[in-house]
Write an enzyme that holds these catalytic residues in place. Sequence first.
Site, PDB file in Angstrom:
ATOM      1  N   CYS A   2       0.768  -1.179   0.029  1.00 18.09           N
ATOM      2  CA  CYS A   2      -0.065   0.149  -0.081  1.00 18.09           C
ATOM      3  C   CYS A   2       0.866   1.246   0.133  1.00 18.09           C
ATOM      4  O   CYS A   2       1.991   1.264   0.148  1.00 18.09           O
ATOM      5  CB  CYS A   2      -0.983  -0.043   1.475  1.00 18.09           C
ATOM      6  N   SER A  51      -5.887  -4.975  -3.395  1.00 19.98           N
ATOM      7  CA  SER A  51      -6.836  -5.908  -2.995  1.00 19.98           C
ATOM      8  C   SER A  51      -6.599  -7.330  -2.844  1.00 19.98           C
ATOM      9  O   SER A  51      -5.995  -7.853  -3.846  1.00 19.98           O
ATOM     10  CB  SER A  51      -8.051  -5.797  -3.947  1.00 19.98           C
ATOM     11  N   ILE A  52      -6.710  -7.860  -1.633  1.00 24.98           N
ATOM     12  CA  ILE A  52      -6.668  -9.389  -1.496  1.00 24.98           C
ATOM     13  C   ILE A  52      -7.493  -9.930  -0.773  1.00 24.98           C
ATOM     14  O   ILE A  52      -8.545  -9.215  -0.496  1.00 24.98           O
ATOM     15  CB  ILE A  52      -5.236  -9.578  -0.610  1.00 24.98           C
ATOM     16  N   GLY A  75       2.811  -0.908   5.976  1.00 20.52           N
ATOM     17  CA  GLY A  75       3.794  -1.801   6.411  1.00 20.52           C
ATOM     18  C   GLY A  75       3.086  -3.016   7.142  1.00 20.52           C
ATOM     19  O   GLY A  75       1.844  -3.423   6.623  1.00 20.52           O
ATOM     20  N   GLY A 380      17.310 -10.737   2.776  1.00 20.42           N
ATOM     21  CA  GLY A 380      18.328 -10.677   3.416  1.00 20.42           C
ATOM     22  C   GLY A 380      19.016  -9.557   3.994  1.00 20.42           C
ATOM     23  O   GLY A 380      20.064  -9.501   4.539  1.00 20.42           O
TER      24      GLY A 380
END
Length: 647
Positions: A2, A51-52, A75, A380
């Site tokens: 986002c 959108s999920i 976040g 990493g």
Amino acid sequence: MCGFVGIVSANNETLYYQPLREMMNVIAHRGPDDSGIFEGQYARLGFRRLSIVDIEGGHQPMSYLDDRYTIIFNGEIYNAPELREQLIKMGASFQTHSDTEVILAAFHHYGEECLHRFKGMFAFLIWDREEERLFGARDPFGIKPLFYRTLRDGTYVFSSEKKSLFFVEEQAYIDGEAAFHYLTFQYIPEPNTATAQIDKVKPGHSVHWRPESGFSTRCYWKPEFVPKTSFGNKAVHFFTAPFKQKQLQLEKELFLTDIRETLVDSVKRHMRSDVPVGAFLSGGIDSSAIVSIARQFHPNLNTFTAEFEREGYSEGDVAEETARAIDVNHKRVKISVDDVMNEFSKIVWHMDEPVADPAAIPLYFVAREASKHVTVVLSGEGADEIFGGYNIYREPHSLRFFNGLPPFLKPVLRKAAERWLPVGMRGRSFLMRGCSPIEDRFVGNAKIFEDHEKERYLVPGSPTWKTSDITHSLYEETKNYDAVSKMQYIDLHTWLRGDILVKADKMTMAHSLELRVPFLDRDVFDVAAKMPLRGKVKGKQTKVWLRESLADIVPGHVLQRKKLGFPVPIRHWLKDEMYDWAKEWILHSHTDHIFDKKACLELLEDHRVGKLDGSRKIWTILTYMVWHHHYMENHHDSGQEYIHHIG
């Protein structure tokens, strides 16, 4: 996945004059499917989201406590479930299962101290309607970005990406001093940006605004190295040697356990997701460690690596071997020089700022491929800075001979080497570095142009500008550190936040892919910060105790392998396939007020004929020119139309 835009102003006319929707649209790649707007007396907040399958109810802007608080948040808070339970016991009520609402409840119950309870990556703004104030923050390491622009009447505009901030009516201007520092670092050190009116909120800082008192920021956390003890740094008496050796071994074993346990816990938290999770996998220990641990929690893990179609510039075979050893599903992404020339303009546009690290290229292409298969990817980043992984950290050991020289002799030898030994002569650089204080010789992981070289290429300048302006205060804060810890501290406050995390966020968000970095966890850092020098660097070995702590889960061929990073063949390309392409950019760039074009073209030609290796310098100049083309010459283009235009 986002992004957001926020505007606060005591001037209602200015507040509603700003084109909020256009600002949101230009960062649609951070959240292409869903959007929302909040508008109040002093604040306007806009949000974009991917959108999920939303079982958590995370639509934003989100309000809380009968609309007293409204938040926009970018976040993840990985310990949100635990915080939620604690807050419920304190009387908090929740309408959703999202970490966004947990931030709001935590702010209500803990106030600004809530920032010390969050484990995650974040940038957020909260409007408190009752107290008529704005509160916001950026995570401790700067994983998530937060830009702001100051307008003449005291209006402040915030955004997840700088490109949104070019839509206000006031003209933006180049910051000449920022360009000076850019030529040193290949990025512009925070909190400054390439334009004078736009800044970044520093990592570990909170944001405050009220209509009567204006804007301010405060530091709530700063990374510091505080080694617990190190018997190895003290003389060992003959009669007490056996006892102290046992103490040293016990200290080491405790650290190995703590490193392992905190890293496993961090990876586990970072894998909390309702969408597919994958990981980047190179030939090094950092990504291999993350993948090895993640595989324990997700047996069908997908991993991805990038490689170039040129011999000697690929870790694909090593990554493939590692993937087989760990037993994960692996995909290799091959990149050609044509791919790079076709996409470079778009890469720079997504980067927001001129960042000339060639490693952004493989990251962009591997993120594009990964986004076809997963929504979240682990990586990493951060391990080298906190565990002592860069090869340059071995330098204090290699220069130890010079520690015994009388102080008055070092500057004499340095001046003699500089004056009488030809550039490129074997031993010249070693002698000059050995006779230079660390404060002069180390400014971070990248040093492209020396200050005296900039006079030839950079048009705007001032005799008062010096690279040490960036590092001086940091070295003042590390007077009691050993040399390696000083170098780590410099990198944490410059290189990590200005280069590593910028390209990580921007290159993944370009493809609506969320990147998570388990090494940059407060608990992991707290362990690494207490390690003695012998746990970081020992002779030619780096990340000594990190390697040992992971010896039984990371494949053996990775553990002792020399660090390579992401080698990119720009040295070869700029001599051959990219020469004409680079020359055209220099010739047609509208940056004559910034660069001496003649000097730039001479540098390119000298590189082509083999007089010198000027590839990193050329790449740094080119990147700035491409950035200038998009943001200072054509910044009113926006959204998908703009991406199509530059593609």
